[in-house]
Structures are given as C-alpha cells and as structure tokens.
Design an enzyme around this catalytic site. Sequence first.
Site, PDB file in Angstrom:
ATOM      1  N   HIS A  50       0.884  -1.159   0.000  1.00 17.15           N
ATOM      2  CA  HIS A  50       0.000   0.000   0.000  1.00 17.15           C
ATOM      3  C   HIS A  50       0.925   1.212   0.000  1.00 17.15           C
ATOM      4  O   HIS A  50       1.929   1.223   0.722  1.00 17.15           O
ATOM      5  CB  HIS A  50      -0.906   0.037   1.232  1.00 17.15           C
ATOM      6  CG  HIS A  50      -1.851  -1.123   1.314  1.00 17.15           C
ATOM      7  ND1 HIS A  50      -2.221  -1.697   2.508  1.00 17.15           N
ATOM      8  CD2 HIS A  50      -2.503  -1.814   0.347  1.00 17.15           C
ATOM      9  CE1 HIS A  50      -3.058  -2.688   2.277  1.00 17.15           C
ATOM     10  NE2 HIS A  50      -3.249  -2.780   0.976  1.00 17.15           N
ATOM     11  N   GLU A  75      -3.013  -3.234  -5.025  1.00 25.37           N
ATOM     12  CA  GLU A  75      -4.395  -3.065  -5.477  1.00 25.37           C
ATOM     13  C   GLU A  75      -4.748  -1.598  -5.509  1.00 25.37           C
ATOM     14  O   GLU A  75      -5.592  -1.110  -4.748  1.00 25.37           O
ATOM     15  CB  GLU A  75      -5.380  -3.867  -4.664  1.00 25.37           C
ATOM     16  CG  GLU A  75      -5.542  -3.858  -3.280  1.00 25.37           C
ATOM     17  CD  GLU A  75      -4.912  -3.511  -2.069  1.00 25.37           C
ATOM     18  OE1 GLU A  75      -5.690  -3.394  -1.115  1.00 25.37           O
ATOM     19  OE2 GLU A  75      -3.687  -3.354  -2.022  1.00 25.37           O
TER      20      GLU A  75
END
Length: 300
Positions: free
Chosen positions: A231, A269
């Site tokens: 992230h 993601e």
Amino acid sequence: MAIANIVHSGFGFRCTATDTALPLTLGLDGSAVLERLGAIPAGWLVEALDQLFVAAPALTGITLPWATWQDEPQAKALFSLVHGDYLARETFWQLPLWLKGERPQTSNGMQFDESRQLYFPQRPRRPQGEVYRRYDPQIKRTLSFRVADVALDGERFTQWMNNPRVNAFWEMAGPQAEQENYLRRQLDSTYCYPVIGCFDDQPFGYFELYWAPEDRIGRHYRWQPFDRGLHMLVGEERWRGAQYIRSWLRGLSHYLYLDEPRTTRIVAEPRFDNQRLFRHLASAGFDTAKEFDLRTSARA
C-alpha cells in the site's frame, strides 16, 4: 550522500568522490576485471560496483582478482557471499548488501486459520528501525526505508493523511490521535508492517508491506505462500516527480525480494481511477492482472 560517485571519463570510469581513475579492464565476454585500488572508504566497493553495473548495461560481470583483493575487508565480504571473486550482473542485486538492521528469524513452520480456512507459513516477527538503504545513481539520492515510529512519525503521518490529494484515495483524514492509533494497529499486525520512505534521510512517504495470503487481496487471486503486497502514498510534494516514483517503487520491490528470497511475486491493489500510479507501476515491472471490487478499499 554517495560514498562512491562513478562517472564516464574518456574511455573508462572515474570515481569523483575519491578522485580516482578505476583500473578496469574489459574482456571479450562482456565482463570486466577491476584491479586492486589503494585504501577505499567503508562501503565504497559495493556502491562502486552497483554504479558500474548501472552505468554499463552491457557489462555481464566484474572480477575482483583474489590475489590482489584478498586482504581487503570489503572484498573479502563479497567473496564469502558469492563463493568466488566474480560478481555476475544477474546475481549481484540478489545479494543482501542493502538490507539493514537485525533480520528476524524465518521459520519453515505452517499455521492454519480455521475461521478463514487458510493454511499458510508462519511469518517472522516485524523488523525494527531501518531495513533498507541504497544510493540510487540515477537520481543521485540515497533511498532508505525504516519501520514507522508513532512518536517520531505521528504528526507527519497526520499531515499526510489530511492532505486532500492523499485523502482522495485513502479516505482516512482525521485527528492525530486517530492516526496514531491506526499506526499502532499496523505495527501490531501479524501480517503487515508500516515503513517510512526517505530520500537522503528526509521522509517523503508511507508504505504498508504485507503478506498477501493473509490480506483481503488474497481472496481475489491464486496466491503463492510468500507473495508480498504494497500500500503506497507519497506525502511530500517535492518528492512526487516520476523519477522519484520509479526509484522508490523499484527500491521497495528490491527490499521485499531480498527480505524473503522465497518471494516470487509482489502485488498491489491501486484504485482503478489512480491511472497515474498504474503508469508508474508498469515502468517498475508490474502488470495489471485483473480488476475486482474490494468495496471498502481506499488504498492506492
């Protein structure tokens, strides 16, 4: 600050940091021989070799002749790692030369999470302090990552999370107490830990490094046991240029592969509308595998 600064000089290479011409002889097989130099600063040899491989993309390897380098401590450490005096390009960056601090013990054990019916490897404990450091000759900055510290980073992290640009993707704006509690939860996690990225020891961004099988992303693809994930956010405006993004993306990937040699894949993601990041991910070797709906995903 660079310990070595290797530049092209005429038909060879020179280190401007030590004001020394490198006694480098090229061979017919695309490799080279670096003859012994005089006294060199601590850490110089690895940086010089790193920069030579970057500056000469066709260079297949470098020999440090054992007969002349055998009593030089930096060379001896390399000889022990490669079991010889030849450093091949394809394996040089796989050596643990850029890892910092004490490395937690790994385990071959397995564990089972009954609630999720998940069978996966036991993970090492979270590291502490600085974990990675490398001088990037392409941007002439030293890139490093250290585990986040609530007392040291809480205020800065709060500023970043309340930046409208960051909040547009993370959706975590809030007071410092909430941000510090979030950092504590990440530091206490069994499968993820937060790090602060620095250029020349100046913090520029926040990253969460996780084991993909235990993360929610693991429900959306066929993971392998040692897949890692990212992230990402850059909080400081001055470090948002494309050259810096390429540097820290590659540096993070490099760290994760060195940290666990059994890792063969790194996943992320980013939100579908973060097209700027998608472009940079591609330049760092990432491919788009699929699109899926995390519903609550706010990270990019």
